[in-house]
Motif scaffolding. Sequence first.
Motif, short mmCIF file in Angstrom:
data_model
loop_
_atom_site.label_atom_id
_atom_site.label_comp_id
_atom_site.label_asym_id
_atom_site.label_seq_id
_atom_site.Cartn_x
_atom_site.Cartn_y
_atom_site.Cartn_z
N LEU A 1 0.85 -1.18 0.00
CA LEU A 1 0.00 0.00 0.00
C LEU A 1 0.89 1.24 0.00
CD1 LEU A 1 -2.60 -1.03 2.74
CD2 LEU A 1 -3.09 -0.77 0.29
N LEU A 2 0.60 2.19 -0.87
CA LEU A 2 1.29 3.47 -0.90
C LEU A 2 0.25 4.54 -0.57
CD1 LEU A 2 3.32 3.05 -4.22
CD2 LEU A 2 3.93 2.32 -1.92
N LEU A 3 0.36 5.15 0.60
CA LEU A 3 -0.70 6.00 1.11
C LEU A 3 -0.17 7.39 1.47
CD1 LEU A 3 -2.26 3.35 3.52
CD2 LEU A 3 -2.98 3.87 1.18
N PRO A 4 -0.66 8.44 0.82
CA PRO A 4 -0.28 9.81 1.22
C PRO A 4 -0.76 10.06 2.65
CG PRO A 4 -1.36 9.79 -0.93
CD PRO A 4 -1.56 8.43 -0.34
N LEU A 5 0.10 10.60 3.48
CA LEU A 5 -0.24 10.79 4.89
C LEU A 5 -1.36 11.79 5.09
CD1 LEU A 5 3.25 10.67 6.67
CD2 LEU A 5 1.59 8.83 6.28
N PHE A 6 -1.52 12.74 4.19
CA PHE A 6 -2.59 13.73 4.38
C PHE A 6 -3.97 13.10 4.29
CE2 PHE A 6 -2.33 13.79 -0.27
CZ PHE A 6 -3.67 13.91 -0.65
N GLU A 7 -4.06 11.90 3.67
CA GLU A 7 -5.35 11.22 3.56
C GLU A 7 -5.74 10.52 4.86
OE1 GLU A 7 -5.36 8.60 0.23
OE2 GLU A 7 -5.12 10.22 -1.25
N PHE A 8 -4.82 10.47 5.83
CA PHE A 8 -5.08 9.74 7.08
C PHE A 8 -4.77 10.63 8.29
CE2 PHE A 8 -4.50 6.59 3.84
CZ PHE A 8 -5.40 5.58 4.16
N PRO A 9 -5.59 11.66 8.50
CA PRO A 9 -5.34 12.54 9.64
C PRO A 9 -5.45 11.81 10.99
CG PRO A 9 -7.50 12.98 8.65
CD PRO A 9 -6.76 12.07 7.71
N GLN A 10 -6.14 10.67 11.01
CA GLN A 10 -6.28 9.91 12.24
C GLN A 10 -4.95 9.34 12.72
OE1 GLN A 10 -7.86 9.43 9.39
NE2 GLN A 10 -10.04 9.79 9.74
N GLN B 1 -2.10 11.08 12.57
CA GLN B 1 -1.16 12.18 12.73
C GLN B 1 -0.46 12.19 14.08
OE1 GLN B 1 -0.23 14.12 10.21
NE2 GLN B 1 1.31 14.99 11.57
N ARG B 2 -1.20 12.02 15.17
CA ARG B 2 -0.58 12.09 16.50
C ARG B 2 0.46 10.99 16.68
NH1 ARG B 2 -5.19 12.25 20.90
NH2 ARG B 2 -6.12 10.80 19.42
N CYS B 3 0.12 9.79 16.23
CA CYS B 3 1.07 8.67 16.35
C CYS B 3 2.30 8.92 15.49
CB CYS B 3 0.39 7.37 15.95
SG CYS B 3 1.41 5.89 16.18
N LEU B 4 2.09 9.45 14.28
CA LEU B 4 3.22 9.75 13.40
C LEU B 4 4.14 10.80 14.01
CD1 LEU B 4 1.35 9.84 9.98
CD2 LEU B 4 3.25 8.32 10.54
N GLU B 5 3.56 11.83 14.61
CA GLU B 5 4.39 12.86 15.23
C GLU B 5 5.25 12.28 16.35
OE1 GLU B 5 1.61 15.79 16.50
OE2 GLU B 5 1.28 16.61 14.47
N MET B 6 4.66 11.42 17.17
CA MET B 6 5.42 10.79 18.25
C MET B 6 6.50 9.88 17.71
SD MET B 6 2.32 9.88 20.91
CE MET B 6 3.45 9.07 22.05
N LEU B 7 6.16 9.11 16.66
CA LEU B 7 7.13 8.18 16.08
C LEU B 7 8.31 8.92 15.47
CD1 LEU B 7 8.14 5.44 15.21
CD2 LEU B 7 6.49 5.45 13.34
#
Length: 271
Positions: free
Chosen positions: A105-114, A116-122
């Motif tokens: 799967l190739l997924l633009p991150l802006f399509e998954f705002p849910q 975001q918080r986990c991504l920022e921490m990671l």
Amino acid sequence: MDELSSLLQRLAIKAGVFHSGPLCGLSQFDKAQGGHLHLLQSGRLELQISGHAVQKIDQPHLLFFPRAKSHRLFSPDESASLVCADLSFGSGSGRLIEQALPEYLLLPLFEFPQLQRCLEMLFAEAFASEPGRQLISDRLSEVLITLLLRELLSRGKFQQGVLAGLCHPKLVKALNAIHEDLSQVHSLQSLSEQAGMSRSSFAQTFSEVMQCSPGEYLSELRLAEAQQLLLAGRPLAIVAEEVGYASLSGLNRAFRGRFACSPKQWLAQQS
């Protein structure tokens, strides 16, 4: 317990971050390396997947390879900032989730705002040098995949396999009954009653959606749980009872039928 948790507690996702920071040059991943997660935070990236044309990515992306798939990553101007992790969805018959997912799967991150918080921490942990960063980054990667699966489930992205079964309004009731207590006798009659369907309709629908029979799915899940318990050091007789086999010989027969070896032999191979 909710439907996704009831499955994931049986088939634990494991992740190990092995790269964080700029991508210099070319990185090659072959079929023997298992699944991968690549998170492009910024910069430009070129992706070459075996059998496909080069894809150019110039915005934050999640690249998800649930199982081994040959691919290459290249940053043409060395601007790509990445977090990369190895992925595993369990050993042997524990790969029910992996098998239900597409090759990648190739997924633009802006399509998954849910996410975001986990991504920022990671990203914060992976790019830092604080004590415990490796462990925290690994666990956050596992949480991220769980959040992604939850979001894909809510969007109805799965058509077949166990994840599609979790989306089915009737099959999910039977699946939850199986996941919550493997030690019980789950007959075709009892499962069809859980789903509120006739036996014939339940068996046909289950086979079409799950791509296996109810008995085959139950056996796979019991063996997956048995593997985890064996790796945790539980005695064989206790393992057999906890995963729903009437005797140790029943567990032995199931292992030999599925893996061509006994539970003891399988455990020795893992070490």
